[in-house]
Design a protein around this motif. Structure first.
Motif, PDB file in Angstrom:
ATOM      1  N   PHE A  93       2.660 -18.082 -19.675  1.00  0.00           N
ATOM      2  CA  PHE A  93       3.201 -18.990 -18.662  1.00  0.00           C
ATOM      3  C   PHE A  93       2.240 -19.190 -17.489  1.00  0.00           C
ATOM      4  O   PHE A  93       2.565 -19.875 -16.528  1.00  0.00           O
ATOM      5  N   GLY A  94       1.042 -18.544 -17.542  1.00  0.00           N
ATOM      6  CA  GLY A  94       0.022 -18.752 -16.522  1.00  0.00           C
ATOM      7  C   GLY A  94       0.369 -18.137 -15.181  1.00  0.00           C
ATOM      8  O   GLY A  94       0.065 -18.730 -14.140  1.00  0.00           O
ATOM      9  N   THR A  95       0.982 -16.952 -15.173  1.00  0.00           N
ATOM     10  CA  THR A  95       1.336 -16.292 -13.922  1.00  0.00           C
ATOM     11  C   THR A  95       1.290 -14.788 -14.147  1.00  0.00           C
ATOM     12  O   THR A  95       0.854 -14.314 -15.211  1.00  0.00           O
ATOM     13  N   ASP A  96       1.762 -14.015 -13.178  1.00  0.00           N
ATOM     14  CA  ASP A  96       1.786 -12.561 -13.341  1.00  0.00           C
ATOM     15  C   ASP A  96       3.215 -12.105 -13.592  1.00  0.00           C
ATOM     16  O   ASP A  96       4.186 -12.864 -13.427  1.00  0.00           O
ATOM     17  N   VAL A 109       9.573  -8.261 -18.751  1.00  0.00           N
ATOM     18  CA  VAL A 109       8.591  -9.195 -19.258  1.00  0.00           C
ATOM     19  C   VAL A 109       7.289  -8.428 -19.480  1.00  0.00           C
ATOM     20  O   VAL A 109       6.977  -7.491 -18.739  1.00  0.00           O
ATOM     21  N   ASN A 110       6.559  -8.792 -20.529  1.00  0.00           N
ATOM     22  CA  ASN A 110       5.278  -8.125 -20.750  1.00  0.00           C
ATOM     23  C   ASN A 110       4.125  -9.023 -20.308  1.00  0.00           C
ATOM     24  O   ASN A 110       4.311 -10.190 -19.956  1.00  0.00           O
ATOM     25  N   ALA A 111       2.911  -8.490 -20.326  1.00  0.00           N
ATOM     26  CA  ALA A 111       1.742  -9.202 -19.817  1.00  0.00           C
ATOM     27  C   ALA A 111       1.427 -10.425 -20.661  1.00  0.00           C
ATOM     28  O   ALA A 111       0.962 -11.447 -20.153  1.00  0.00           O
ATOM     29  N   ALA A 112       1.673 -10.345 -21.977  1.00  0.00           N
ATOM     30  CA  ALA A 112       1.370 -11.493 -22.850  1.00  0.00           C
ATOM     31  C   ALA A 112       2.238 -12.687 -22.473  1.00  0.00           C
ATOM     32  O   ALA A 112       1.776 -13.833 -22.467  1.00  0.00           O
ATOM     33  N   ALA A 113       3.485 -12.422 -22.133  1.00  0.00           N
ATOM     34  CA  ALA A 113       4.370 -13.517 -21.729  1.00  0.00           C
ATOM     35  C   ALA A 113       3.899 -14.111 -20.405  1.00  0.00           C
ATOM     36  O   ALA A 113       3.891 -15.336 -20.216  1.00  0.00           O
TER      37      ALA A 113
END
Length: 614
Positions: free
Chosen positions: A22-25, A14-18
């Motif tokens: 979704f409002g998480t890390d 998963v990348n940071a934009a995803a």
């Protein structure tokens, strides 16, 4: 972007934009099941996943992200299938459509800013060209078009309006349109502007359509028009109306002519229907030979069966020897049914050449085969809504019986040479003098068609089985014959009746009618002679004599079915011997037996007789 494994419901990468979407890390997101992120869109997610695994790629805008208030997300998901060995992965790309649209709008705004004044000048030229084209469209329109402002004053008028009203545009513009062309009703009474549907368009903001009204020409004559008045609005305020109208004077004149013609046609049709009903009543009154006459138990049974089956649409199979009145029973069923106002179409299956059966039944189109010089309607289509009577149904070729069965089941057929399927609503009545059950068992008649025909069987007994009906029939035939031949009606004596009742009547009622008619012609001094002694049974005969002649009434004169068959075969053999083997024509066996040649051919075939041996 995310890499997921559908089989295990896991997020692999998963990348940071995803994660931000979704409002998480990233770490927390990787520990979350895929389905947990899309709990309200599992069906759409499943469909996209299946499509991607099958086709290699897929996309969807129906998948909502968890947390959206309305269950819809303004995002687009695209999936790409990736395989590593035996394991399948999906590369999911999630695009924020709102952000994309904002970027597009910003880019367009930047382009406008960069283009500057030249772009505005180009837009101005564009709108001027649109206005010019609109003027050309108004000029080319065949309908009259004019506009009024909120005071009812004309603002423009196209050439068609000028031509229909006789005014030039310069005469109409600036004038009160109602006072100029709409000031009175067709009867000459005043038409107040408060009642004008055109004014109501901008006063009430409604679209008003009038089918037939009058505008007044410049020369004072009325012009019948239909028009639509549509309000013109600017920032919620009604500032006028546009009126589109056409001259319907010619159309109304044609409609009045057509109405007059239709009324005349209706009068003629009513007259023809009354004449037809009268003629039908006359036919039914005069054609007494269609009545079923008799007072014996077999006749009462047939009448009861007719009363039972006539109101239904059930198929009826009428069996019996030739001349026993099978067609009369069919006509009685039709006349007592709800289809009595539609035709009863009779088809003599024994008289149709083998190659023409399908054309006769279902029709053909022009050019379907050699000799088809025009379209032909088949008997089934002709009987639509009524009843079709298949006489001698046992003579239908075996290869056509399957097509007949399909029509009876589906009520659909195609003409020869035509692909169009036609539907037909018919009631089927069939008749035969053959034993169809035996023929079906021997493979000479389709068993499934036999069961389809034999829904309600009616058996017509031969005349020798109801000898008490002979006096009634004889008197009936005598009256008809004398009326038709215009001769005096002779006396039918008791001796005549006894002689008639003693005869075997192989030709049944048809033979009786012929004998009565011949005797009426030859009658002398109002007395008739029949000369039937050669076939009258006398006491003391053996069983062999009974097989050669018909039985007389009495408890000791009853023959079995086999004996009746042998007696009929012996009688036909004698007729063939007398005619030297010839069946049809003058002096043929059919004439001697007073039956139709086709019927005799069927009996010869059914009894296994060798015609050539005589």
């Amino acid at each position: 972007m995310m890499v997921v494994e559908p089989a295990t419901n896991r997020i692999i990468r998963v990348n940071a934009a995803a994660a931000a979407l979704f409002g998480t890390d990233c770490a927390t997101l990787k520990q979350t099941k895929v389905t947990r992120l899309y709990q309200r869109s599992l069906a759409a997610l499943h469909v996209m996943t299946e499509e991607a695994l099958e086709r290699g790629h897929a996309f969807s805008r129906d998948i909502a992200l968890e947390g959206e208030a309305n269950g819809k997300s303004d995002v687009e998901h695209s999936a790409l299938s990736v395989r590593r060995g035996s394991r399948a992965y999906l590369l999911l790309r999630i695009c924020d459509l709102k952000a994309r649209r904002r970027r597009t709008i910003d880019e367009e705004a930047n382009n406008y800013h960069r283009q500057g004044l030249e772009e505005w000048r180009r837009a101005e030229r564009f709108f001027r060209e649109i206005e010019r084209e609109n003027q050309l469209i108004l000029a080319a329109a065949g309908e009259g078009i004019y506009g009024v402002n909120a005071d009812g004053v004309t603002t423009f008028a196209n050439p068609a309006a000028e031509a229909m009203l006789g005014y030039g545009a310069e005469e109409m513009v600036g004038q009160d349109m109602h006072r100029m062309v709409h000031y009175k009703h067709p009867d000459g009474s005043h038409y107040h502007s408060a009642d004008c549907p055109i004014y109501k368009a901008f006063r009430e903001g409604t679209v008003n359509t009038v089918d037939d009204e009058v505008f007044w020409h410049k020369d004072g004559r009325p012009v019948r028009v239909e028009y639509t008045s549509t309000p013109i609005s600017d920032n919620g305020a009604h500032i006028g109306a546009v009126i589109v109208f056409r001259d319907i004077s010619e159309r109304k004149r044609n409609e009045e002519k057509l109405r007059a013609t239709l009324e005349e046609n209706a009068r003629l049709r009513e007259r023809l229907e009354m004449e037809n009903a009268y003629l039908q009543e006359e036919i039914l009154t005069q054609a007494n030979h269609y009545d079923i006459i008799g007072n014996t138990q077999p006749i009462h049974k047939i009448l009861q069966q007719i009363d039972l089956v006539a109101p239904t649409d059930a198929n009826v199979l009428i069996t019996g020897e030739s001349g026993t009145g099978k067609e009369l029973v069919a006509r009685a069923i039709h006349q007592a049914s709800q289809r009595r106002d539609r035709p009863l179409i009779r088809v003599n299956c024994a008289a149709i050449p083998r190659d023409l059966f399908e054309s006769e039944f279902f029709g053909h189109v022009k050019g379907a085969f050699t000799g088809a010089v025009r379209d032909r309607i088949g008997r089934f289509e002709l009987a639509d809504g009524g009843t079709i009577f298949l006489d001698e149904v046992g003579e239908i070729p075996l290869d056509l019986q399957s097509k007949l069965l399909r029509v009876l089941q589906d009520r659909r057929f195609e003409r020869i040479g035509e692909e169009r399927t036609r539907e037909v609503d018919i009631r089927l009545i069939a008749a035969t003098n053959r034993d169809l059950k035996t023929a079906a068992a021997e493979g000479r008649f389709r068993e499934d068609l036999y069961f389809r025909l034999n829904v309600f069987p009616i058996d017509c007994q031969p005349l020798r089985a109801r000898r008490d009906d002979i006096p009634l029939l004889a008197q009936h035939f005598l009256k008809i014959a004398c009326a038709r031949l215009n001769i005096r009606e002779p006396l039918l004596t008791r001796a005549n009746i006894e002689e008639l009742k003693a005869y075997s009547w192989p030709g049944n009622a048809r033979e009786l009618q012929n004998v009565i008619e011949r005797a009426a012609i030859l009658a002398r001094n109002d007395r008739m002679e029949f000369h039937l002694k050669s076939q009258v049974e006398t006491p003391g005969k053996t069983v062999g004599d009974k097989q050669r002649d018909a039985p007389v009434d009495g408890p000791g004169d009853i023959l079995t079915a086999a004996e009746m068959r042998q007696a009929e075969a012996a009688n036909i053999k004698r007729a063939l011997q007398s005619a030297n083997g010839r069946v049809s024509g003058l002096g043929g066996a059919a004439a001697l037996l007073a039956m139709k040649p086709t019927t005799l051919y069927s009996k010869i075939k059914a009894l296994g007789l060798d015609q050539a041996g005589f």
